[in-house]
Design an enzyme around this catalytic site. Structure first.
Site, short mmCIF file in Angstrom:
data_model
loop_
_atom_site.label_atom_id
_atom_site.label_comp_id
_atom_site.label_asym_id
_atom_site.label_seq_id
_atom_site.Cartn_x
_atom_site.Cartn_y
_atom_site.Cartn_z
N HIS A 257 -50.09 -25.67 -41.79
CA HIS A 257 -50.64 -25.16 -43.05
C HIS A 257 -52.14 -24.84 -43.00
O HIS A 257 -52.56 -23.77 -43.42
CB HIS A 257 -50.44 -26.18 -44.17
CG HIS A 257 -49.02 -26.60 -44.37
ND1 HIS A 257 -47.97 -25.73 -44.24
CD2 HIS A 257 -48.47 -27.79 -44.69
CE1 HIS A 257 -46.84 -26.38 -44.49
NE2 HIS A 257 -47.11 -27.62 -44.75
N LYS A 343 -52.93 -38.79 -45.55
CA LYS A 343 -52.08 -39.43 -46.55
C LYS A 343 -52.82 -40.63 -47.14
O LYS A 343 -53.69 -41.20 -46.50
CB LYS A 343 -50.79 -39.94 -45.90
CG LYS A 343 -49.94 -38.86 -45.25
CD LYS A 343 -49.14 -38.08 -46.25
CE LYS A 343 -48.23 -37.06 -45.60
NZ LYS A 343 -47.86 -35.96 -46.48
C1 BG6 Z 1 -45.36 -30.48 -46.15
C2 BG6 Z 1 -45.71 -31.71 -45.35
O1 BG6 Z 1 -45.12 -29.39 -45.29
O2 BG6 Z 1 -46.43 -30.18 -47.02
C3 BG6 Z 1 -45.98 -32.88 -46.29
O3 BG6 Z 1 -44.63 -32.04 -44.48
C4 BG6 Z 1 -47.03 -32.49 -47.31
O4 BG6 Z 1 -46.38 -34.03 -45.54
C5 BG6 Z 1 -46.66 -31.18 -47.99
O5 BG6 Z 1 -47.12 -33.53 -48.27
C6 BG6 Z 1 -47.76 -30.69 -48.91
O6 BG6 Z 1 -47.31 -29.54 -49.56
P1 BG6 Z 1 -47.68 -29.24 -51.07
O7 BG6 Z 1 -47.18 -27.86 -51.33
O8 BG6 Z 1 -46.99 -30.30 -51.88
O9 BG6 Z 1 -49.17 -29.39 -51.13
#
Ligand code: BG6
Length: 498
Positions: A257, A343
């Protein structure tokens, strides 16, 4: 319900057809692998339910499959609970019933023939134009087995396959997985999803940069001091230890991401908003990235992580990572990009902050406050209710010349179309059904990212512990010094007036 297709930029009637035109939506059988997993529960089932409810989706039938032995009724019950708990839109009983009658479940143990039979039955209901969308909501290690099953079940024709991140574990496994998938599916059929690219706010970076004449001229190393992409999460593992233990924050969030979002911030203007042009520019950013130096990374693990169920008592998995990334090209050389995520941190936020170079200050009287609150910033909030803020110094009213930090803020919530925001997965599932690769990642891009990550993966610094509810280990300050992390914000976002 209104005709939602009007909100999609279809070509004007009578205009010349082009390769960039979106395909009309055909009816689809969606096969959801990992249908009882966390992602299906939180995002995919609620998203599919909303697409059906809002009529964005074409005629679809959904076949859930996973290792658990469930009947279709049991699966529908679970889906209902998931939609009630995680759905962003309330569904009436009638709307739920319309969605539920499209759901089936076939356990993996029933074998490829049973899955093929269920797909065939669904296709008969949808008619001869039906296409297939296989959604692989499974960890990287299970992806190959699913692809093999699709091949054995004869479900490759007229199909597209959506693959979840992380795509592989490192460069070698990503290449192996890409080669393996290509034995069965053409690249045109493969959609490697990174849901951050489907977020309304991420797309707004492209609109903001390329649809305006104001910022692009200063979007470079002459005017920008550094960039922060900061995505702390307050949530913890949430029963995802099986996925998280072998993955950790870098593979779960950064190489996926954060770096994808970084490419939207850093890329050159693409020749068109279409898959090839966008991928080309994103991949150039990844290729220009310097290999990540382990000395430029701070790995952390929250205290108590090793006592979580499913976590090894001596685990070195990082639940936090902050690092400096350098993009060695003409636009960005010498401008550090600081990335951070973790986290159980103090707050859940998703921001991109662009810090501009400071102005000469000597003309202002001493004690005026110029520069005292850091540089001017442009901040993007990637939350679902996306916001952009520009902060700058202005004069405090009254005698003399006292300066203070002011800001201008835009919020999607304040626009008339706030209710049209699609959740990232909803948008991307629709794009995949339409065959539109624009917001999906490519094999080449992913392989470059793993390649630049190799020094860190091969020689990771030990994970330092941090207290849950904080901003990470103390070493984060040395990493960014003499600059400072934007978060926690010194001023809150202004909330939209209802
Ligand atoms: C996911 C991860 O791809 O993205 C998670 O595996 C994370 O660990 C999540 O919490 C966060 O995504 P969003 O859209 O909730 O910010």
């Amino acid at each position: 319900m209104p005709d939602r297709t009007q909100t999609i930029a279809y070509p004007a009637p009578g205009s010349r057809p082009s390769r960039r035109d979106p395909e009309p939506l055909a009816p689809h059988v969606i096969v959801l692998f990992g249908a009882t997993g966390d992602l299906a529960k939180r995002k995919l089932l609620p998203g599919l339910a909303y697409l059906q409810q809002s009529r964005f989706a074409p005629d679809v039938r959904i076949i859930g499959t996973a290792t658990e032995d469930l009947t279709s009724d049991e699966f529908r019950d679970r889906a209902k609970k998931a939609v009630e708990k995680f759905g962003t839109h309330k569904m009436s009983d009638e709307e739920w019933a319309q969605f539920a009658e499209r759901l089936e479940y076939v356990p993996v143990t029933a074998g490829p023939e049973a899955l093929a039979a269920a797909v065939k039955a669904a296709e008969e209901l949808l008619g001869p134009d039906a296409r297939r969308l296989h959604y692989l909501s499974v960890p990287p290690k299970a992806a190959q087995a699913v692809i093999a099953m699709l091949r054995d079940a004869g479900l490759v024709e007229r199909a597209r396959v959506v693959m979840e991140k992380p795509f592989g574990d490192d460069l070698a496994s990503a290449i192996e997985l890409n080669d393996f998938v290509h034995e069965t599916f053409d690249e045109a059929q493969i959609f490697r999803i990174d849901h951050f690219l489907g977020k309304e706010a991420a797309l707004n970076i492209l609109a903001f940069r390329f649809a305006n004449g104001l910022f692009e001229p200063i979007w470079n190393r002459n005017f920008i001091d550094h960039v922060q992409i900061d995505i702390p999460e307050s949530l913890g593992l949430d029963q995802r230890a099986t996925f998280y233990e072998p993955t950790g924050a870098f593979k779960d969030m950064v190489v996926t991401h954060l770096m994808q979002v970084m490419s939207f911030v850093a890329m050159e203007p693409p020749t068109a908003l279409e898959p090839r042009a966008i991928s080309e520019e994103k991949n150039k950013v990844f290729r220009s990235m310097l290999p990540i130096n382990p000395a430029d990374a701070v790995r952390g693990q929250y205290l108590g992580y090793r006592h979580e169920e499913g976590v090894a008592p001596d685990s070195d998995t990082e639940t936090f990572i902050a690092l400096k990334v350098e993009i060695d090209n003409w636009r960005w050389a010498g401008v550090p990009f600081f990335l951070r995520t973790g986290k159980r941190m103090a707050e859940g936020q998703r921001i991109i902050s662009i810090a501009f170079k400071e102005a000469p200050k000597t003309m202002f009287p001493s004690g005026s406050g110029v520069g005292s609150e850091g540089p001017d910033h442009l901040t993007f909030d990637l939350a679902d209710s996306s916001r952009v803020s520009l902060s700058f110094y202005g004069k405090r009213p009254g005698p003399g010349m006292r300066l203070e930090k002011l800001s201008m803020q835009f919020s999607t919530q304040e626009t008339g179309s706030a209710a049209d925001v699609l959740e990232a997965y909803e948008r991307l599932i629709l794009d995949a059904m339409r065959g539109d690769h624009t917001l999906f990642t490519t094999a080449e891009g992913i392989e470059s990212l793993w390649d630049r990550s190799a020094p860190l993966l091969e020689d990771p610094p030990p994970a330092k512990s941090y207290q849950p509810g904080t901003w990470g280990p103390n070493a984060i300050h040395q990493l960014i010094a003499p600059r400072a992390w934007r978060l926690p914000f010194e001023r809150e976002w202004r909330e939209a007036k209802q």
